[in-house]
Design an enzyme around this catalytic site. Structure first.
Site, PDB file in Angstrom:
ATOM      1  CG  HIS A  91      -6.052  -8.704   1.764  1.00 38.91           C
ATOM      2  ND1 HIS A  91      -6.170  -8.769   0.390  1.00 38.91           N
ATOM      3  CD2 HIS A  91      -5.954  -7.387   2.063  1.00 38.91           C
ATOM      4  CE1 HIS A  91      -6.149  -7.544  -0.111  1.00 38.91           C
ATOM      5  NE2 HIS A  91      -6.016  -6.696   0.879  1.00 38.91           N
ATOM      6  NE  ARG A 132      -3.552  -2.300   2.721  1.00 34.66           N
ATOM      7  CZ  ARG A 132      -3.273  -3.460   3.300  1.00 34.66           C
ATOM      8  NH1 ARG A 132      -2.065  -3.643   3.847  1.00 34.66           N
ATOM      9  NH2 ARG A 132      -4.157  -4.435   3.350  1.00 34.66           N
ATOM     10  CE  LYS A 180      -7.487  -1.183   5.439  1.00 35.98           C
ATOM     11  NZ  LYS A 180      -8.223  -1.313   4.169  1.00 35.98           N
ATOM     12  CE1 TYR A 194       4.185 -23.016  13.574  1.00 32.43           C
ATOM     13  CE2 TYR A 194       2.475 -21.879  14.815  1.00 32.43           C
ATOM     14  CZ  TYR A 194       3.499 -22.802  14.759  1.00 32.43           C
ATOM     15  OH  TYR A 194       3.856 -23.486  15.883  1.00 32.43           O
ATOM     16  CG  HIS A 233      -5.278   0.591  -3.730  1.00 33.89           C
ATOM     17  ND1 HIS A 233      -4.627   0.293  -2.557  1.00 33.89           N
ATOM     18  CD2 HIS A 233      -6.242  -0.368  -3.892  1.00 33.89           C
ATOM     19  CE1 HIS A 233      -5.186  -0.779  -2.009  1.00 33.89           C
ATOM     20  NE2 HIS A 233      -6.156  -1.203  -2.805  1.00 33.89           N
ATOM     21  NE  ARG A 259      -3.198  -3.849  -1.197  1.00 29.28           N
ATOM     22  CZ  ARG A 259      -2.574  -4.644  -0.340  1.00 29.28           C
ATOM     23  NH1 ARG A 259      -1.253  -4.724  -0.370  1.00 29.28           N
ATOM     24  NH2 ARG A 259      -3.236  -5.367   0.535  1.00 29.28           N
TER      25      ARG A 259
END
Length: 251
Positions: free
Chosen positions: A217, A103, A128, A227, A191, A194
């Protein structure tokens, strides 16, 4: 608004203090929420949870705006976009957005020390939602970054002539300037790069779960995140090959 169990009207004015300066009860309510958020240092994810709980308790439905497909610029348009950029630093900024999936705010805050040139990884500190994550960049992009940093003593990857980091607003302005210079009518923002990165990985065969991990996300606990970071290594070679192939064709 009526409560579930009582057939009476509940006024917003009952929830906030009266003030002669306020233009409406809604304004009072928003100010009260803002004060509470600042006082208790409520984070974004916590605030979302609170609003969701309130909607459920009040039986309010979130507005359904529909889902629109994001229309990416064509390769010709992107070639024109990069073609009008004469400043090599500005060009590298957008190449890094295009090749990392960061971002724009994450790029502005990226410190050079967070780039692992040996392992082709970039550590995003407090992205974010204040979440840390790791993503992968290709060899060709890293080589450009090495050349750019040679002789520089940057703390942040991209700094102005005054040695201050670029702001999101500045990069947005640059993006619009070069879009307009290239005569591109389609909307292109930081953006957009992205979205291009995510589409590139999807077309290259990277799973949705893998893309969510790299893009930040994925949702999980702190233990699961450990992990997740370890799992980045399992798809590193695949991602690097996809990014290097696309970089070779585009540039």
């Amino acid at each position: 608004m009526r409560t579930k169990d009582q057939n009476k009207v509940v006024n917003i004015e009952n929830f906030v203090a009266k003030s002669g300066k306020a233009k409406s009860p809604i304004q009072l309510l928003i100010k009260a929420i803002a004060r509470s958020v600042n006082q208790h240092k409520i984070q974004y994810d916590q605030l979302r949870y609170v609003f969701k709980a309130v909607r459920q308790q009040c039986e309010l439905e979130a507005p359904n705006r529909g889902q629109k497909l994001y229309e990416l610029p064509t390769e010709d348009e992107m070639s024109r976009f990069f073609g009008v950029i004469e400043n090599p630093v500005h060009r590298l900024i957008f190449e890094f957005l295009d090749g990392s999936g960061l971002r724009v705010a994450e790029l502005c805050n990226l410190e050079v020390s967070r780039i692992d040139f040996k392992n082709n990884t970039v550590f995003v500190k407090e992205g974010k939602g204040r979440k840390d994550r790791m993503t992968i960049v290709g060899n060709r992009l890293l080589e450009k970054i090495r050349l750019y940093l040679d002789g520089r003593k940057n703390r942040y990857l991209f700094e102005s002539n005054r040695h201050t980091r670029f702001t999101t607003r500045r990069i947005e302005q640059l993006c619009k300037r070069y879009k307009d210079l290239a005569g591109i009518e389609r909307d292109i923002t930081p953006h957009t790069f992205r979205h291009r990165w995510n589409t590139r990985l999807a077309e290259g065969g990277v799973s949705r779960e893998g893309r969510e991990i790299l893009a930040g996300h994925s949702k999980g606990s702190a233990t699961q995140d450990i992990y997740t970071h370890m799992g980045v290594g399992g798809m590193k070679d695949e991602v690097i090959a996809i990014l290097d192939k696309k970089d070779q064709v585009s540039r």
